[in-house]
Design a protein around this motif. Structure first.
Motif, PDB file in Angstrom:
ATOM      1  N   GLU A   1      29.013  31.347  -6.012  1.00 32.15           N
ATOM      2  CA  GLU A   1      28.053  30.330  -5.590  1.00 32.15           C
ATOM      3  C   GLU A   1      28.207  29.057  -6.418  1.00 32.15           C
ATOM      4  OE1 GLU A   1      27.404  33.517  -6.153  1.00 32.15           O
ATOM      5  OE2 GLU A   1      26.965  34.155  -4.090  1.00 32.15           O
ATOM      6  N   GLU A   2      28.405  29.211  -7.727  1.00 33.05           N
ATOM      7  CA  GLU A   2      28.595  28.044  -8.582  1.00 33.05           C
ATOM      8  C   GLU A   2      29.842  27.269  -8.185  1.00 33.05           C
ATOM      9  OE1 GLU A   2      28.623  28.823 -12.736  1.00 33.05           O
ATOM     10  OE2 GLU A   2      26.595  29.680 -12.775  1.00 33.05           O
ATOM     11  N   LEU A   3      30.903  27.988  -7.884  1.00 31.60           N
ATOM     12  CA  LEU A   3      32.152  27.341  -7.483  1.00 31.60           C
ATOM     13  C   LEU A   3      31.947  26.564  -6.180  1.00 31.60           C
ATOM     14  CD1 LEU A   3      35.721  28.860  -7.604  1.00 31.60           C
ATOM     15  CD2 LEU A   3      34.947  27.644  -5.576  1.00 31.60           C
ATOM     16  N   LEU A   4      31.280  27.191  -5.216  1.00 25.23           N
ATOM     17  CA  LEU A   4      31.061  26.538  -3.924  1.00 25.23           C
ATOM     18  C   LEU A   4      30.231  25.269  -4.072  1.00 25.23           C
ATOM     19  CD1 LEU A   4      30.289  29.610  -1.613  1.00 25.23           C
ATOM     20  CD2 LEU A   4      32.431  28.338  -1.793  1.00 25.23           C
ATOM     21  N   LEU A   5      29.261  25.293  -4.970  1.00 21.67           N
ATOM     22  CA  LEU A   5      28.364  24.152  -5.152  1.00 21.67           C
ATOM     23  C   LEU A   5      28.967  23.044  -6.014  1.00 21.67           C
ATOM     24  CD1 LEU A   5      25.026  26.115  -5.715  1.00 21.67           C
ATOM     25  CD2 LEU A   5      25.577  24.673  -3.745  1.00 21.67           C
ATOM     26  N   SER A   6      30.101  23.322  -6.639  1.00 21.02           N
ATOM     27  CA  SER A   6      30.685  22.375  -7.586  1.00 21.02           C
ATOM     28  C   SER A   6      31.267  21.131  -6.938  1.00 21.02           C
ATOM     29  CB  SER A   6      31.783  23.062  -8.395  1.00 21.02           C
ATOM     30  OG  SER A   6      32.927  23.303  -7.577  1.00 21.02           O
ATOM     31  N   LYS A   7      31.626  21.242  -5.650  1.00 22.89           N
ATOM     32  CA  LYS A   7      32.264  20.133  -4.917  1.00 22.89           C
ATOM     33  C   LYS A   7      33.629  19.764  -5.509  1.00 22.89           C
ATOM     34  CE  LYS A   7      28.584  19.699  -2.331  1.00 22.89           C
ATOM     35  NZ  LYS A   7      28.586  20.160  -0.922  1.00 22.89           N
ATOM     36  N   GLN A   8      34.242  20.698  -6.219  1.00 24.34           N
ATOM     37  CA  GLN A   8      35.518  20.416  -6.869  1.00 24.34           C
ATOM     38  C   GLN A   8      36.721  20.898  -6.067  1.00 24.34           C
ATOM     39  OE1 GLN A   8      35.833  21.431 -11.005  1.00 24.34           O
ATOM     40  NE2 GLN A   8      33.738  20.814 -11.475  1.00 24.34           N
ATOM     41  N   VAL A   9      36.487  21.652  -4.996  1.00 24.69           N
ATOM     42  CA  VAL A   9      37.608  22.242  -4.263  1.00 24.69           C
ATOM     43  C   VAL A   9      37.574  21.830  -2.797  1.00 24.69           C
ATOM     44  CG1 VAL A   9      37.732  24.213  -5.835  1.00 24.69           C
ATOM     45  CG2 VAL A   9      36.391  24.400  -3.740  1.00 24.69           C
ATOM     46  N   ASP A  10      38.763  21.818  -2.191  1.00 23.29           N
ATOM     47  CA  ASP A  10      38.891  21.572  -0.753  1.00 23.29           C
ATOM     48  C   ASP A  10      38.971  22.878   0.022  1.00 23.29           C
ATOM     49  OD1 ASP A  10      39.238  18.693  -1.151  1.00 23.29           O
ATOM     50  OD2 ASP A  10      41.224  19.216  -1.922  1.00 23.29           O
ATOM     51  N   ALA A  11      39.468  23.924  -0.664  1.00 20.67           N
ATOM     52  CA  ALA A  11      39.678  25.223  -0.018  1.00 20.67           C
ATOM     53  C   ALA A  11      39.569  26.323  -1.052  1.00 20.67           C
ATOM     54  CB  ALA A  11      41.048  25.271   0.660  1.00 20.67           C
ATOM     55  N   VAL A  12      39.261  27.519  -0.588  1.00 25.77           N
ATOM     56  CA  VAL A  12      39.237  28.685  -1.474  1.00 25.77           C
ATOM     57  C   VAL A  12      40.274  29.699  -1.013  1.00 25.77           C
ATOM     58  CG1 VAL A  12      36.845  28.444  -2.241  1.00 25.77           C
ATOM     59  CG2 VAL A  12      37.339  29.726  -0.141  1.00 25.77           C
ATOM     60  N   ASP A  13      40.831  30.398  -1.986  1.00 30.49           N
ATOM     61  CA  ASP A  13      41.780  31.483  -1.749  1.00 30.49           C
ATOM     62  C   ASP A  13      41.087  32.774  -2.142  1.00 30.49           C
ATOM     63  OD1 ASP A  13      43.954  33.180  -1.524  1.00 30.49           O
ATOM     64  OD2 ASP A  13      44.908  32.497  -3.384  1.00 30.49           O
ATOM     65  N   LEU A  14      40.762  33.608  -1.157  1.00 32.01           N
ATOM     66  CA  LEU A  14      39.994  34.830  -1.384  1.00 32.01           C
ATOM     67  C   LEU A  14      40.912  36.041  -1.494  1.00 32.01           C
ATOM     68  CD1 LEU A  14      37.078  34.316   1.207  1.00 32.01           C
ATOM     69  CD2 LEU A  14      37.239  33.486  -1.159  1.00 32.01           C
ATOM     70  N   THR A  15      40.901  36.690  -2.658  1.00 31.07           N
ATOM     71  CA  THR A  15      41.626  37.944  -2.854  1.00 31.07           C
ATOM     72  C   THR A  15      40.609  38.948  -3.396  1.00 31.07           C
ATOM     73  OG1 THR A  15      42.333  37.261  -5.075  1.00 31.07           O
ATOM     74  CG2 THR A  15      43.841  36.812  -3.260  1.00 31.07           C
ATOM     75  N   LEU A  16      39.901  39.591  -2.494  1.00 35.67           N
ATOM     76  CA  LEU A  16      38.693  40.336  -2.809  1.00 35.67           C
ATOM     77  C   LEU A  16      38.724  41.741  -2.225  1.00 35.67           C
ATOM     78  CD1 LEU A  16      36.298  37.469  -1.702  1.00 35.67           C
ATOM     79  CD2 LEU A  16      36.659  38.177  -4.076  1.00 35.67           C
ATOM     80  N   PRO A  17      37.799  42.621  -2.668  1.00 33.92           N
ATOM     81  CA  PRO A  17      37.593  43.860  -1.916  1.00 33.92           C
ATOM     82  C   PRO A  17      37.329  43.525  -0.449  1.00 33.92           C
ATOM     83  CG  PRO A  17      36.403  43.950  -3.991  1.00 33.92           C
ATOM     84  CD  PRO A  17      36.940  42.553  -3.857  1.00 33.92           C
ATOM     85  N   ILE A  18      37.890  44.295   0.447  1.00 30.73           N
ATOM     86  CA  ILE A  18      37.889  43.945   1.869  1.00 30.73           C
ATOM     87  C   ILE A  18      36.483  43.742   2.434  1.00 30.73           C
ATOM     88  CG2 ILE A  18      38.547  44.805   4.165  1.00 30.73           C
ATOM     89  CD1 ILE A  18      40.918  46.245   2.653  1.00 30.73           C
ATOM     90  N   GLU A  19      35.515  44.503   1.929  1.00 30.25           N
ATOM     91  CA  GLU A  19      34.164  44.381   2.472  1.00 30.25           C
ATOM     92  C   GLU A  19      33.519  43.032   2.158  1.00 30.25           C
ATOM     93  OE1 GLU A  19      33.608  46.810  -1.422  1.00 30.25           O
ATOM     94  OE2 GLU A  19      35.076  46.672   0.219  1.00 30.25           O
TER      95      GLU A  19
END
Length: 336
Positions: free
Chosen positions: A65-83
């Motif tokens: 949530e902090e990362l999303l609210l930071s306004k520092q990124v254009d895109a995210v790369d998700l490498t997470l548990p599938i759920e």
């Protein structure tokens, strides 16, 4: 050239060993500016790896949530548990960000279908990262089939004896030991194989399968044998075991010849007699290059399209639930 400011979300095996080696060769296209993971320690370790390798240190965030609210990124790369794929993708898009997310699309067809429908309602790119779609060998075989190298294709036979022991790094992953995704390793690893089959031979009409559980440490059923048919009429057998180790076998039989795939080459016999050596390639780099082009040009999102990823996953849900009966892929998706 515009650089995409990228946030890495989840700093486990896939991020460290698959995505980062590709991204460090694409510094003209991507800049890793932010990282977060389940524990801050993992995120800090990844940030250190980036800093030591590339000379720039991404900011470490305590939460997604902090990362999303930071306004520092254009895109995210998700490498997470599938759920976590579906909720994390939706959160990113709701914060006006593009997404590249490791396969499979989700835990099951119902939630995967919800994501496909969600993707149609946004102008943000949702790219499901399936590196097998980019592989030279499968695209070359498709080209050979189109050119009629074996006449009319009739049958494809693919047996994989993967044989993962208790010390395997993926087996030791906590969320894979109690999987929330259908079929455990069958779908987790298997979507690669179905994606490859569909690259070569197109969409699959129906599948019938039988599953077994051979080990007590792979989290779920670990053996699958299927019979299926492509919409073109080509019949296939795909058999995979994550418990038993052995030699992989792949062959396409046509009316005028055969194509075999070996660890080092594509071998044609019959109408055409030729051996085509496989090339050294980083298919993860290829998928990030494609993701970049989709973001920065008018190139459509074909190879990372969520609808295609859903078809890959649907094969396994259909096969596992079939109990030996035919299950139509499109019907399964429609009824989900």
């Amino acid at each position: 050239m515009k650089k995409i400011r990228l946030g890495i979300v989840g700093c486990g095996i896939a991020a460290r060993e698959l995505h980062f080696p590709a991204l460090k060769e694409l510094t003209d296209k991507f800049e890793i500016v932010a990282v977060t993971s389940r524990t801050r320690e993992h995120a800090e370790d990844f940030a250190k790896l980036v800093s030591e390798t590339l000379g720039s240190t991404p900011q470490v965030f305590n939460s997604y949530e902090e990362l999303l609210l930071s306004k520092q990124v254009d895109a995210v790369d998700l490498t997470l548990p599938i759920e976590l794929n579906v909720p994390f993708i939706k959160q990113a898009v709701e914060h006006d960000l593009h997404v590249i997310c490791e396969k499979p699309i989700s835990t099951d067809v119902k939630s995967g279908k919800e994501l496909v429908e969600f993707s149609l309602q946004t102008n943000k790119v949702i790219y499901i990262a399936e590196n097998y779609r980019h592989a030279f060998k499968y695209n070359k075989i498709r080209e050979l089939l189109y050119e009629g190298a074996v006449g009319q294709p009739i049958f494809v036979d693919w047996h994989l004896w993967i044989g993962m022991d208790k010390e395997n790094k993926y087996v030791k992953t906590t969320w894979r030991q109690v999987p929330k995704h259908i079929g455990g390793f069958l779908s987790d690893g298997g979507v690669h194989h179905v994606a490859a089959l569909r690259v070569m031979l197109g969409d699959i009409e129906w599948v019938s399968g039988q599953v077994k559980r051979i080990t007590d440490y792979l989290g779920d059923v670990d053996f699958l044998s299927t019979l299926f048919e492509f919409k073109t009429g080509v019949v296939g057998n795909y058999t995979v075991s994550y418990a038993v180790k052995g030699e992989e076998y792949f062959e396409i039989v046509g009316t005028e010849g055969k194509i075999r795939l070996t660890p080092s080459s594509i071998v044609l016999s019959g109408k055409v007699n030729e051996e085509i050596p496989l090339i050294q390639e980083n298919t993860f780099k290829k998928e990030f290059e494609d993701f970049y082009e989709v973001l920065t040009t008018e190139k459509p999102n074909v190879l990372g399209n969520p609808a295609e990823a859903l078809k890959d996953l649907a094969f396994f849900e259909a096969a596992i639930k079939s109990k030996g009966e035919k299950v139509e892929i499109e019907r399964l998706i429609k009824d989900a």
